[in-house]
Motif scaffolding. Structure first.
Motif, PDB file in Angstrom:
ATOM      1  N   THR A 118      -5.794  -1.933  19.753  1.00 47.45           N
ATOM      2  CA  THR A 118      -6.689  -0.591  20.549  1.00 47.45           C
ATOM      3  C   THR A 118      -7.641  -0.840  20.353  1.00 47.45           C
ATOM      4  O   THR A 118      -8.472  -0.838  21.453  1.00 47.45           O
ATOM      5  N   GLU A 163       0.394   2.283  19.117  1.00 49.50           N
ATOM      6  CA  GLU A 163       0.202   2.979  18.043  1.00 49.50           C
ATOM      7  C   GLU A 163      -0.093   1.447  16.679  1.00 49.50           C
ATOM      8  O   GLU A 163      -1.082   2.457  15.323  1.00 49.50           O
ATOM      9  N   ASP A 164      -0.701   0.772  17.518  1.00 50.98           N
ATOM     10  CA  ASP A 164      -1.571  -1.045  16.309  1.00 50.98           C
ATOM     11  C   ASP A 164      -2.557  -0.320  16.966  1.00 50.98           C
ATOM     12  O   ASP A 164      -3.421  -0.357  17.270  1.00 50.98           O
ATOM     13  N   THR A 171      -7.086   9.562  15.026  1.00 50.41           N
ATOM     14  CA  THR A 171      -6.334   9.828  13.783  1.00 50.41           C
ATOM     15  C   THR A 171      -6.036   9.943  12.512  1.00 50.41           C
ATOM     16  O   THR A 171      -5.305   9.568  12.207  1.00 50.41           O
ATOM     17  N   ARG A 181      -9.375   5.883  18.309  1.00 55.98           N
ATOM     18  CA  ARG A 181      -8.680   5.449  16.898  1.00 55.98           C
ATOM     19  C   ARG A 181      -9.581   5.846  16.090  1.00 55.98           C
ATOM     20  O   ARG A 181      -9.296   6.717  15.103  1.00 55.98           O
TER      21      ARG A 181
END
Length: 408
Positions: free
Chosen positions: A230, A225-226, A282, A279
């Protein structure tokens, strides 16, 4: 390679960090963990050709390393009897679940990249303890004498023990800043492979870029989740995708606008683009690595340099400046400005950075190119001379020398 040799190589790549991390948690000592892991792999080299590769190489190596560690503790007799008995009571425990071992690897990475250690020390320790590279390999990678690199790693382990640096994942409050330190160490490894320094090294070090990517994949698997993890992985993949097109047949660096884009690795580009889109979806504000990855995604989306969306690249650099207002980011932004507003506007922006980047060779490379485009050949030659004097990469030096010598 024989099947057994391949199995040992694969086990070293996949299991080294797990074995070292498990032993570090159990015995609380990096020295013991490292030595026992190395002895376990040596035993595998000796026994697997005749005994056969065990059905669970990782469990076999962990069990063997545990016994080696216990043997060393007994020989040294430096621990009190109760502690030794407590450690040895677990010697024949069955292998722990994979998730626990993965957590141990994450603890090991954070221990190796603790902020109490200097950045170059974090890099060396991570490559040794997590990556499994030998001391001679690490020394060659960073142009350091083998004895000096060995001492650096030894001192780092001693400092961890003396300072009682905890072997754990940081708290939720400390995690973002600690992750950034880990990523900085891995990015340093990747950059050394991407544009290797030193006259006696290959201009591109695929071994280092591949190791940096492998370790970043590992961290992403542990911290999915970081966003910055990524982002760094995407940035590495999109950069590595261009590797085979970056050096010409005569050993010169090939600039982005001259590269054969058909030689780029389509699979790495596709994966990098997928991570960037992941990303973006999100909706979370991106960090430095994510923005750099997005810039590289724009570059690798273009059919050729003329097809590049410089407006989007400049907008991304404007976003990056707000996150990382460094002179290097400002320098790279000026390159995009040159494509949109012309070299004169860009040169004015670059010259304002002179006092902070005078010893940074890409600064002089950028100035040389902008002055060249403006027809100011004498000044361009002088800037090329400064860039050549500061550049440490043989392929880049050859490229800059040719460009300088083309000027009249």
């Amino acid at each position: 390679m024989t099947g057994v040799e391949e199995a040992i190589t694969r086990a070293h790549r996949d299991e080294w960090a797990r074995v070292v991390a498990t032993l570090t948690r159990r015995f609380g000592d990096l020295d013991i963990a490292e030595e026992a892991a190395a002895e376990a792999f040596t035993t595998a080299v000796e026994r697997w050709p005749s005994d056969g590769v065990p059905p669970g190489p990782g469990a076999w190596l962990t069990t063997t390393a545990n016994r080696k560690a216990i043997d060393r503790i007994r020989r040294e007799n430096k621990r009190d009897d109760k502690q030794k008995e407590a450690r040895m009571a677990y010697a024949d425990d069955p292998p722990e679940p994979l998730g626990v071992i993965d957590d141990d690897r994450l603890r090991l990475i954070f221990t190796c990249c603790h902020p109490a250690l200097a950045l170059e020390t974090r890099v060396a320790l991570t490559l040794r303890m997590v990556g499994g590279l030998t001391v001679p390999e690490i020394a060659r990678a960073f142009l350091v004498a083998e004895s000096a690199m060995g001492q650096r790693i030894t001192r780092a382990k001693a400092k961890i023990k003396a300072a009682r640096i905890p072997y754990r994942v940081p708290s939720a409050e400390d995690l973002p800043s600690r992750v950034s330190g880990v990523l900085a160490a891995l990015f340093l490894v990747f950059n050394e492979g991407y544009l290797a320094t030193g006259a006696d090294t290959d201009p591109l070090r695929h071994d280092l870029t591949a190791e940096a990517i492998r370790l970043t994949r590992l961290i992403r698997a542990l911290l999915p989740e970081d966003g910055e993890v990524t982002g760094l992985l995407a940035l590495m993949l999109l950069t590595e995708a261009r590797r085979t097109a970056r050096i010409s047949a005569n050993g010169e660096l090939v600039a982005l606008d001259e590269q054969d884009r058909g030689a780029w690795d389509a699979d790495l580009i596709a994966e990098g683009h997928r991570l960037v889109r992941e990303r973006l979806a999100t909706g979370v504000a991106p960090g430095r690595y994510q923005i750099l990855a997005a810039i590289n995604a724009v570059h690798t989306s273009a059919r050729d340099i003329r097809d590049t969306d410089w407006t989007q690249i400049l907008a991304l650099y404007d976003q990056l400046v707000r996150v990382d207002p460094s002179p290097i980011v400002a320098l790279n932004r000026a390159i995009a400005v040159a494509e949109l507003d012309g070299p004169e506007v860009a040169l004015a922006a670059v010259d304002r950075l002179d006092d902070r980047l005078a010893g940074y060779h890409p600064f002089h490379v950028t100035r040389a190119d902008l002055l060249r485009r403006l027809g100011r050949s004498a000044e361009s030659r002088a800037a090329y001379d400064k860039a050549i004097a500061l550049a440490g990469n043989t392929a880049e030096t050859a490229y800059l020398t040719r460009r300088r010598d083309q000027l009249r």
